[in-house]
Write a protein that holds these residues in place. Structure first.
Motif, PDB file in Angstrom:
ATOM      1  N   ASP A  35     -13.986 -40.197  36.337  1.00  0.00           N
ATOM      2  CA  ASP A  35     -14.713 -39.618  35.196  1.00  0.00           C
ATOM      3  C   ASP A  35     -15.498 -38.394  35.638  1.00  0.00           C
ATOM      4  O   ASP A  35     -16.179 -38.426  36.672  1.00  0.00           O
ATOM      5  CB  ASP A  35     -15.706 -40.649  34.637  1.00  0.00           C
ATOM      6  N   VAL A  36     -15.443 -37.365  34.831  1.00  0.00           N
ATOM      7  CA  VAL A  36     -16.285 -36.193  35.044  1.00  0.00           C
ATOM      8  C   VAL A  36     -17.126 -35.999  33.785  1.00  0.00           C
ATOM      9  O   VAL A  36     -16.582 -35.899  32.676  1.00  0.00           O
ATOM     10  CB  VAL A  36     -15.452 -34.926  35.317  1.00  0.00           C
ATOM     11  N   VAL A  37     -18.440 -35.994  33.961  1.00  0.00           N
ATOM     12  CA  VAL A  37     -19.332 -35.692  32.837  1.00  0.00           C
ATOM     13  C   VAL A  37     -19.846 -34.278  33.080  1.00  0.00           C
ATOM     14  O   VAL A  37     -20.534 -34.014  34.065  1.00  0.00           O
ATOM     15  CB  VAL A  37     -20.512 -36.691  32.755  1.00  0.00           C
ATOM     16  N   TRP A  38     -19.468 -33.381  32.199  1.00  0.00           N
ATOM     17  CA  TRP A  38     -19.806 -31.961  32.371  1.00  0.00           C
ATOM     18  C   TRP A  38     -20.926 -31.607  31.398  1.00  0.00           C
ATOM     19  O   TRP A  38     -20.697 -31.494  30.199  1.00  0.00           O
ATOM     20  CB  TRP A  38     -18.561 -31.121  32.100  1.00  0.00           C
ATOM     21  N   VAL A  39     -22.133 -31.471  31.936  1.00  0.00           N
ATOM     22  CA  VAL A  39     -23.311 -31.171  31.112  1.00  0.00           C
ATOM     23  C   VAL A  39     -23.455 -29.650  31.100  1.00  0.00           C
ATOM     24  O   VAL A  39     -23.852 -29.039  32.084  1.00  0.00           O
ATOM     25  CB  VAL A  39     -24.575 -31.840  31.697  1.00  0.00           C
ATOM     26  N   ARG A  40     -23.108 -29.034  29.963  1.00  0.00           N
ATOM     27  CA  ARG A  40     -22.908 -27.581  29.977  1.00  0.00           C
ATOM     28  C   ARG A  40     -24.156 -26.768  29.660  1.00  0.00           C
ATOM     29  O   ARG A  40     -24.118 -25.544  29.694  1.00  0.00           O
ATOM     30  CB  ARG A  40     -21.780 -27.194  29.026  1.00  0.00           C
ATOM     31  N   GLY A  41     -25.267 -27.440  29.309  1.00  0.00           N
ATOM     32  CA  GLY A  41     -26.501 -26.680  29.145  1.00  0.00           C
ATOM     33  C   GLY A  41     -26.826 -26.356  27.702  1.00  0.00           C
ATOM     34  O   GLY A  41     -26.147 -26.802  26.769  1.00  0.00           O
ATOM     35  N   PRO A  42     -27.880 -25.557  27.518  1.00  0.00           N
ATOM     36  CA  PRO A  42     -28.402 -25.337  26.169  1.00  0.00           C
ATOM     37  C   PRO A  42     -27.614 -24.328  25.339  1.00  0.00           C
ATOM     38  O   PRO A  42     -27.791 -24.251  24.132  1.00  0.00           O
ATOM     39  CB  PRO A  42     -29.819 -24.775  26.434  1.00  0.00           C
ATOM     40  N   GLU A  43     -26.719 -23.555  25.971  1.00  0.00           N
ATOM     41  CA  GLU A  43     -26.124 -22.423  25.249  1.00  0.00           C
ATOM     42  C   GLU A  43     -25.195 -22.845  24.113  1.00  0.00           C
ATOM     43  O   GLU A  43     -25.071 -22.135  23.117  1.00  0.00           O
ATOM     44  CB  GLU A  43     -25.355 -21.510  26.214  1.00  0.00           C
ATOM     45  N   ASP A  93     -34.941 -42.385  43.057  1.00  0.00           N
ATOM     46  CA  ASP A  93     -34.623 -43.665  43.703  1.00  0.00           C
ATOM     47  C   ASP A  93     -33.208 -44.162  43.427  1.00  0.00           C
ATOM     48  O   ASP A  93     -32.798 -45.194  43.951  1.00  0.00           O
ATOM     49  CB  ASP A  93     -35.613 -44.740  43.225  1.00  0.00           C
ATOM     50  N   ALA A  94     -32.504 -43.486  42.573  1.00  0.00           N
ATOM     51  CA  ALA A  94     -31.148 -43.957  42.238  1.00  0.00           C
ATOM     52  C   ALA A  94     -30.278 -42.746  41.947  1.00  0.00           C
ATOM     53  O   ALA A  94     -30.776 -41.677  41.612  1.00  0.00           O
ATOM     54  CB  ALA A  94     -31.202 -44.863  41.005  1.00  0.00           C
ATOM     55  N   ASP A  95     -28.966 -42.942  42.079  1.00  0.00           N
ATOM     56  CA  ASP A  95     -28.037 -41.846  41.804  1.00  0.00           C
ATOM     57  C   ASP A  95     -27.758 -41.790  40.310  1.00  0.00           C
ATOM     58  O   ASP A  95     -26.721 -42.267  39.821  1.00  0.00           O
ATOM     59  CB  ASP A  95     -26.738 -42.058  42.600  1.00  0.00           C
ATOM     60  N   ARG A  96     -28.690 -41.213  39.600  1.00  0.00           N
ATOM     61  CA  ARG A  96     -28.479 -41.057  38.159  1.00  0.00           C
ATOM     62  C   ARG A  96     -29.307 -39.872  37.670  1.00  0.00           C
ATOM     63  O   ARG A  96     -30.326 -39.502  38.279  1.00  0.00           O
ATOM     64  CB  ARG A  96     -28.837 -42.325  37.381  1.00  0.00           C
ATOM     65  N   VAL A  97     -28.828 -39.283  36.596  1.00  0.00           N
ATOM     66  CA  VAL A  97     -29.467 -38.081  36.070  1.00  0.00           C
ATOM     67  C   VAL A  97     -29.764 -38.302  34.590  1.00  0.00           C
ATOM     68  O   VAL A  97     -28.974 -38.923  33.865  1.00  0.00           O
ATOM     69  CB  VAL A  97     -28.547 -36.854  36.340  1.00  0.00           C
ATOM     70  N   LEU A  98     -30.942 -37.814  34.171  1.00  0.00           N
ATOM     71  CA  LEU A  98     -31.312 -37.951  32.754  1.00  0.00           C
ATOM     72  C   LEU A  98     -30.796 -36.728  32.005  1.00  0.00           C
ATOM     73  O   LEU A  98     -31.117 -35.591  32.356  1.00  0.00           O
ATOM     74  CB  LEU A  98     -32.839 -38.029  32.607  1.00  0.00           C
ATOM     75  N   VAL A  99     -29.986 -36.992  30.982  1.00  0.00           N
ATOM     76  CA  VAL A  99     -29.429 -35.896  30.178  1.00  0.00           C
ATOM     77  C   VAL A  99     -30.074 -35.939  28.803  1.00  0.00           C
ATOM     78  O   VAL A  99     -30.091 -36.985  28.156  1.00  0.00           O
ATOM     79  CB  VAL A  99     -27.896 -36.030  30.061  1.00  0.00           C
ATOM     80  N   TRP A 109     -29.448 -41.841  30.569  1.00  0.00           N
ATOM     81  CA  TRP A 109     -29.309 -41.770  32.018  1.00  0.00           C
ATOM     82  C   TRP A 109     -27.838 -41.904  32.358  1.00  0.00           C
ATOM     83  O   TRP A 109     -27.183 -42.834  31.894  1.00  0.00           O
ATOM     84  CB  TRP A 109     -30.092 -42.911  32.694  1.00  0.00           C
ATOM     85  N   ILE A 110     -27.333 -40.983  33.181  1.00  0.00           N
ATOM     86  CA  ILE A 110     -25.924 -41.069  33.579  1.00  0.00           C
ATOM     87  C   ILE A 110     -25.856 -41.310  35.090  1.00  0.00           C
ATOM     88  O   ILE A 110     -26.283 -40.455  35.880  1.00  0.00           O
ATOM     89  CB  ILE A 110     -25.167 -39.777  33.198  1.00  0.00           C
ATOM     90  N   PRO A 111     -25.347 -42.475  35.501  1.00  0.00           N
ATOM     91  CA  PRO A 111     -25.191 -42.743  36.933  1.00  0.00           C
ATOM     92  C   PRO A 111     -24.044 -41.911  37.494  1.00  0.00           C
ATOM     93  O   PRO A 111     -23.079 -41.636  36.781  1.00  0.00           O
ATOM     94  CB  PRO A 111     -24.830 -44.230  36.994  1.00  0.00           C
ATOM     95  N   PHE A 112     -24.163 -41.513  38.751  1.00  0.00           N
ATOM     96  CA  PHE A 112     -23.081 -40.703  39.338  1.00  0.00           C
ATOM     97  C   PHE A 112     -22.789 -41.153  40.766  1.00  0.00           C
ATOM     98  O   PHE A 112     -23.649 -41.703  41.451  1.00  0.00           O
ATOM     99  CB  PHE A 112     -23.444 -39.216  39.314  1.00  0.00           C
ATOM    100  N   ASP A 113     -21.556 -40.886  41.186  1.00  0.00           N
ATOM    101  CA  ASP A 113     -21.188 -41.019  42.595  1.00  0.00           C
ATOM    102  C   ASP A 113     -21.399 -39.692  43.311  1.00  0.00           C
ATOM    103  O   ASP A 113     -21.656 -39.671  44.514  1.00  0.00           O
ATOM    104  CB  ASP A 113     -19.725 -41.466  42.712  1.00  0.00           C
ATOM    105  N   ALA A 114     -21.237 -38.587  42.571  1.00  0.00           N
ATOM    106  CA  ALA A 114     -21.543 -37.265  43.123  1.00  0.00           C
ATOM    107  C   ALA A 114     -22.065 -36.382  42.001  1.00  0.00           C
ATOM    108  O   ALA A 114     -21.684 -36.563  40.833  1.00  0.00           O
ATOM    109  CB  ALA A 114     -20.296 -36.638  43.741  1.00  0.00           C
ATOM    110  N   LEU A 115     -22.947 -35.467  42.391  1.00  0.00           N
ATOM    111  CA  LEU A 115     -23.527 -34.526  41.417  1.00  0.00           C
ATOM    112  C   LEU A 115     -23.348 -33.111  41.958  1.00  0.00           C
ATOM    113  O   LEU A 115     -23.676 -32.841  43.127  1.00  0.00           O
ATOM    114  CB  LEU A 115     -25.025 -34.822  41.231  1.00  0.00           C
ATOM    115  N   PHE A 116     -22.809 -32.226  41.113  1.00  0.00           N
ATOM    116  CA  PHE A 116     -22.704 -30.814  41.472  1.00  0.00           C
ATOM    117  C   PHE A 116     -23.716 -30.041  40.625  1.00  0.00           C
ATOM    118  O   PHE A 116     -23.655 -30.077  39.389  1.00  0.00           O
ATOM    119  CB  PHE A 116     -21.285 -30.292  41.209  1.00  0.00           C
ATOM    120  N   VAL A 117     -24.637 -29.367  41.300  1.00  0.00           N
ATOM    121  CA  VAL A 117     -25.674 -28.605  40.590  1.00  0.00           C
ATOM    122  C   VAL A 117     -25.219 -27.146  40.506  1.00  0.00           C
ATOM    123  O   VAL A 117     -25.088 -26.458  41.518  1.00  0.00           O
ATOM    124  CB  VAL A 117     -27.029 -28.702  41.311  1.00  0.00           C
ATOM    125  N   CYS A 118     -24.953 -26.705  39.282  1.00  0.00           N
ATOM    126  CA  CYS A 118     -24.438 -25.344  39.044  1.00  0.00           C
ATOM    127  C   CYS A 118     -25.231 -24.729  37.891  1.00  0.00           C
ATOM    128  O   CYS A 118     -24.656 -24.134  36.977  1.00  0.00           O
ATOM    129  CB  CYS A 118     -22.966 -25.390  38.655  1.00  0.00           C
TER     130      CYS A 118
END
Ligand SMILES: Cc1cc2nc3c(=O)[nH]c(=O)nc-3n(C[C@H](O)[C@H](O)[C@H](O)COP(=O)(O)OP(=O)(O)OC[C@H]3O[C@@H](n4cnc5c(N)ncnc54)[C@H](O)[C@@H]3O)c2cc1C
Length: 412
Positions: A35-43, A93-99, A109-118
């Motif tokens: 699974d890839v969750v692509w959080v594309r931002g406010p635009e 404390d955990a591998d998750r990001v608040l969207v 909250w989205i748990p992840f195995d890897a996060l790419f910050v772009c």
């Protein structure tokens, strides 16, 4: 573990521009099937060519539809795209990001195995200059379209700031036939990037095309007389002028404040090692936001250039892939490159001129445009030219190969 065929992993990609887009495409190309969750931002727009905004889009040569980036293929990965949504917090404390949804439509909250910050950058606009009618910055497609809307009334324009975007905007607005004044805080446009020789060349081009310039000036105040009324500019010497349209080109700031408290180095963008890994082993960075250790130059840097964002994104995926397979990833060692189009001329620069102690200027081509080579301790660290693509690219190859054989020689 094989990258392809692992359907159990979730990867979150934060950022919907070139770096984020390239991460998704590269995961797909490598056969990732999770699974890839692509959080594309406010635009709220599909990824597009940002460089076109200050060039072809303002000049009316392209539209929002023709500057879209190609859609990633999607062979096997399961893609969830979240528009009008931002990564708002990284759990320490955990591998998750608040969207959170920017229209106030909830959060998860989205748990992840890897996060790419772009998550790149946003325009720097002083608080006192924010929200004034007739005053615009330029970072997004929406910014560019707001400026374009104003052009029909043939406004008197002032561009504040003469870096890459300010200089390009002055050139583009002029090519639309508008009266343009360019406010240069320093001595010459683009001088902090290119140095005096090309800065002087750039200034001469503006003058030759009818732009008036105000050198060594700082705008200290802006005020607007209603939604369509003129804007008054106040300068540090007390002088006042007015314009119908003011475009601010005051640089940009990194969009990584949302990572605050997540245990990462945020001293200038998001700090990474040479392979684009952050202090958290499953968090990677790419693009304008990434501050990494460059092995060729032997120093940390952040690069705000288009081609860097895509190359870094591919490399960040390679570093993630190496971690999956228990390999040590290679450093990201591409020599930086950027271009700028102004008045039909292509300025190009390669390398990193920081700390150079010598400059050599030659004249190239029939027009005798300057070609500048920057040295540090006798070694070439950067080169820049006008309409000289082959010469610039030869220097890129030279800096790359000399740097890779004597890694970090430019440090200090
Ligand atoms: C007008 C203009 C002209 C340019 N011209 C040139 C040029 O001629 N040559 C050149 O080399 N470079 C140029 N650049 C620079 C180039 O566009 C950037 O280097 C490139 O866009 C960087 O890509 P990025 O994906 O790293 O970041 P960005 O393009 O900044 O994108 C970041 C993305 O992240 C999103 N985002 C922000 N915060 C969050 C969050 N919390 N959660 C999720 N998403 C978030 C944003 O909405 C955006 O979609 C130009 C830039 C501008 C603005």
């Amino acid at each position: 573990m094989s990258v392809a065929g692992d359907t159990s992993q979730t990867i979150v990609v934060a950022g919907g521009s070139l770096a984020g887009h390239t991460v998704v495409a590269e995961l797909d190309r490598r056969g990732f099937t999770g699974d890839v969750v692509w959080v594309r931002g406010p635009e709220g727009t599909a990824p597009y060519s940002r460089p076109a905004l200050s060039k072809e889009l303002i000049q009316g040569k392209v539209t929002r539809d023709t500057i879209r980036l190609p859609v990633p293929e999607r062979y096997g990965l399961r893609l969830r795209v979240l528009d009008h949504a931002v990564c708002a917090r990284l759990d320490p404390d955990a591998d998750r990001v608040l969207v959170t949804r920017t229209a106030g439509a909830g959060e998860e909250w989205i748990p992840f195995d890897a996060l790419f910050v772009c998550t790149g950058m946003r325009a720097r606009v002083p608080a006192a200059f924010t929200g004034l009618p007739g005053v615009h910055c330029l970072r997004t497609l929406a910014d560019a379209e707001r400026i374009k809307e104003r052009l029909a009334g043939r406004p008197r324009t002032v561009v504040v700031g003469a870096g890459l975007i300010g200089s390009e905007m002055a050139a583009s607005l002029r090519s639309c036939g508008l009266p343009v004044e360019l406010v240069v805080q320093g001595r010459l446009p683009m001088e902090p990037v290119f140095g005096a020789e090309l800065g002087r060349f750039c200034l001469d081009r503006h003058h030759a095309h009818g732009v008036t310039t105000r050198l060594g000036a700082t705008v200290t105040g802006l005020s607007a007389a209603g939604p369509r009324g003129p804007v008054t500019l106040t300068y540090d010497d007390g002088e006042r002028t007015s314009a119908d349209l003011v475009v601010l080109g005051l640089g940009a700031v990194t969009s990584c404040d949302w990572l605050d408290g997540g245990g990462l180095d945020l001293s200038d963008g998001l700090g990474c090692d040479a392979a684009l890994r952050t202090a958290r082993p499953n968090v990677f960075a790419a693009g304008d936001v990434a501050n990494w250790w460059h092995p060729v130059f032997g120093r940390r840097m952040r690069v705000e250039h288009w081609s860097n964002a895509s190359a870094q994104a591919r490399h960040a995926v390679e570093s993630w892939s190496a971690a999956q397979e228990g390999r040590e990833p290679a450093p990201f060692a591409d020599v930086p490159y950027f271009w700028s189009d102004q008045y039909g001329l292509k300025y190009q620069m390669v390398g990193h001129a920081h700390g150079h102690d010598e400059v050599r200027v030659e004249r190239t081509g029939a027009d005798g445009h300057p070609f500048v080579t920057y040295f540090r301790a006798g070694r070439v660290v950067a080169a820049a030219g006008v309409n000289a693509p082959r010469a610039v690219m030869r220097m890129k190859a030279r800096i790359q190969s000399e740097g890779m054989t004597t890694q970090g020689v430019y440090a200090g």
